[in-house]
Design a protein around this motif. Structure first.
Motif, short mmCIF file in Angstrom:
data_model
loop_
_atom_site.label_atom_id
_atom_site.label_comp_id
_atom_site.label_asym_id
_atom_site.label_seq_id
_atom_site.Cartn_x
_atom_site.Cartn_y
_atom_site.Cartn_z
N ALA A 44 -9.62 9.77 -5.89
CA ALA A 44 -9.79 10.22 -4.41
C ALA A 44 -9.52 8.98 -3.46
O ALA A 44 -9.02 8.80 -2.52
N LEU A 45 -10.27 7.59 -3.89
CA LEU A 45 -10.35 6.57 -3.44
C LEU A 45 -8.96 5.78 -3.22
O LEU A 45 -8.62 5.22 -2.48
N GLN A 46 -8.39 5.85 -4.47
CA GLN A 46 -6.94 5.31 -4.35
C GLN A 46 -5.95 6.17 -3.52
O GLN A 46 -5.21 5.16 -3.10
N ILE A 47 -6.00 7.15 -3.51
CA ILE A 47 -4.99 8.11 -2.74
C ILE A 47 -5.30 7.88 -1.25
O ILE A 47 -4.45 7.82 -0.47
N SER A 48 -6.70 7.78 -0.93
CA SER A 48 -6.98 8.00 0.41
C SER A 48 -6.87 6.51 1.08
O SER A 48 -6.73 6.29 2.32
N ARG A 49 -7.27 5.31 0.39
CA ARG A 49 -7.71 3.98 0.90
C ARG A 49 -6.60 3.12 0.54
O ARG A 49 -6.38 2.13 1.25
N LEU A 50 -5.59 3.53 -0.19
CA LEU A 50 -4.60 2.72 -0.46
C LEU A 50 -2.99 2.96 0.32
O LEU A 50 -2.81 4.04 0.74
N ASP A 51 -2.34 2.01 0.70
CA ASP A 51 -0.96 2.08 1.56
C ASP A 51 0.09 2.98 0.44
O ASP A 51 0.30 2.06 -0.61
N PRO A 52 0.31 4.17 0.75
CA PRO A 52 1.13 5.26 -0.31
C PRO A 52 2.77 4.30 -0.21
O PRO A 52 3.38 4.77 -1.18
N ASP A 53 3.11 3.32 0.69
CA ASP A 53 4.32 2.99 0.64
C ASP A 53 4.60 1.66 0.13
O ASP A 53 5.65 1.10 0.14
N ALA A 54 3.30 1.17 -0.38
CA ALA A 54 3.37 -0.32 -0.89
C ALA A 54 3.73 -0.36 -2.41
O ALA A 54 3.31 0.71 -2.95
N GLU A 55 4.39 -1.31 -2.62
CA GLU A 55 4.77 -1.40 -4.33
C GLU A 55 3.65 -1.67 -5.02
O GLU A 55 3.69 -1.16 -6.26
N THR A 56 2.75 -2.52 -4.54
CA THR A 56 1.52 -2.65 -5.47
C THR A 56 0.50 -2.05 -4.59
O THR A 56 0.47 -1.99 -3.43
#
Length: 282
Positions: free
Chosen positions: A90-102
């Motif tokens: 949940a944290l990774q999906i909601s808090r990270l930029d979905p378009d970033a390569e890393t």
């Protein structure tokens, strides 16, 4: 779905549902294309892939390499592991930029991400709940900590008998009441709200002629207008009053719920000190 039966009476066309005569090929293709153009099928697939990647990569990298330590710490219970995976995904999906390569944390979000809208069914009243008066349609935001609003183990009632709330008025209405005819933001309300919110960042608070930290800005989303919480207008409501007279429209997500509580605490815990005059050397 193809059927030779009559569609249900309560089945209406929407952004995701079309009722089309299957013999009219052109209409059928247009209906399918219109649903795809909403972007929801693509988002649903991407969400599935992101969830799979977030959960599986964590499962077979971190958990696998740290399994012995987790066993020693007693964290290999199936229920605990499932909660760890759910939280991580949940944290990774909601808090990270979905378009970033890393993996890159988002530095700017939209107003929709400030709220949990609508509230999760079955979740009790909590810190940051956006309440709307059923009659007057006025908004208030709860400031009482969540732990005081739910029954603790061994008890049938919450610790709190009342809920502390802060008034949240429509942004331009609040400014008009604050400045009157001298309101400097009256010419273009939508543009001015945007300028003020960008200038002060979330949650806003420094208005000319008012005590610093007195206000907290909440952005507009669906039927929640631009709001300005005024910490000089707080009110305690009984749990019965809240249940009878108010509806929960949304809940402030973390860290915004904690931020409004921190601002409220800071505003009322401020210590006013007189200025120190020039000191004469001995």
């Amino acid at each position: 779905m193809f059927t030779d039966g009559k569609p249900p009476d309560d089945l209406d066309d929407s952004a995701f549902i079309r009722v089309v005569d299957k013999t009219k090929t052109d209409d059928l293709l247009a209906a399918i294309e219109s649903v795809i153009e909403t972007g929801i099928p693509t988002i649903a697939r991407k969400l599935h892939d992101d969830l799979d990647r977030a959960g599986v990569s964590y499962l077979w990298s971190f958990l696998e390499s740290n399994w012995n330590e987790l066993e020693v710490a007693g964290l290999t219970d199936h229920g605990v592991l499932e909660r760890i995976l759910r939280r991580r995904a949940a944290l990774q999906i909601s808090r990270l930029d979905p378009d970033a390569e890393t993996p890159t944390e988002l530095l700017q979000i939209d107003a929709a991400e400030v709220y949990i809208y609508p509230p999760v069914p079955g979740v009790e009243l909590r810190l940051g709940t956006i309440l709307r008066d059923k009659t007057s349609k006025e908004f208030r935001v709860t400031l009482t900590p969540h732990c005081h609003l739910v029954p603790q183990p061994g008890s049938s009632k919450p610790r709190a008998d009342q809920v502390l709330t802060v008034e949240a008025r429509p942004f331009m209405t609040a400014l008009q009441e604050l400045y009157g005819e001298a309101n400097p933001w009256d010419a273009n309300p939508d543009q001015n709200v945007e300028q003020i919110s960008q200038r002060t960042r979330w949650p806003a608070g420094r208005m000319k002629g008012a005590a610093a930290g007195r206000f907290c800005y909440l952005p507009r989303f669906l039927d929640i207008p631009h709001l300005l919480c005024d910490f000089q207008s707080v009110k305690s409501l009984t749990l019965v009053e809240v249940g009878d007279s108010y509806e929960s429209v949304a809940v402030l997500d973390a860290p915004f719920a904690e931020a409004i509580q921190s601002l409220f605490t800071s505003f009322y815990s401020a210590v006013g000190l007189p200025e120190i005059g020039a000191l004469n050397p001995p």
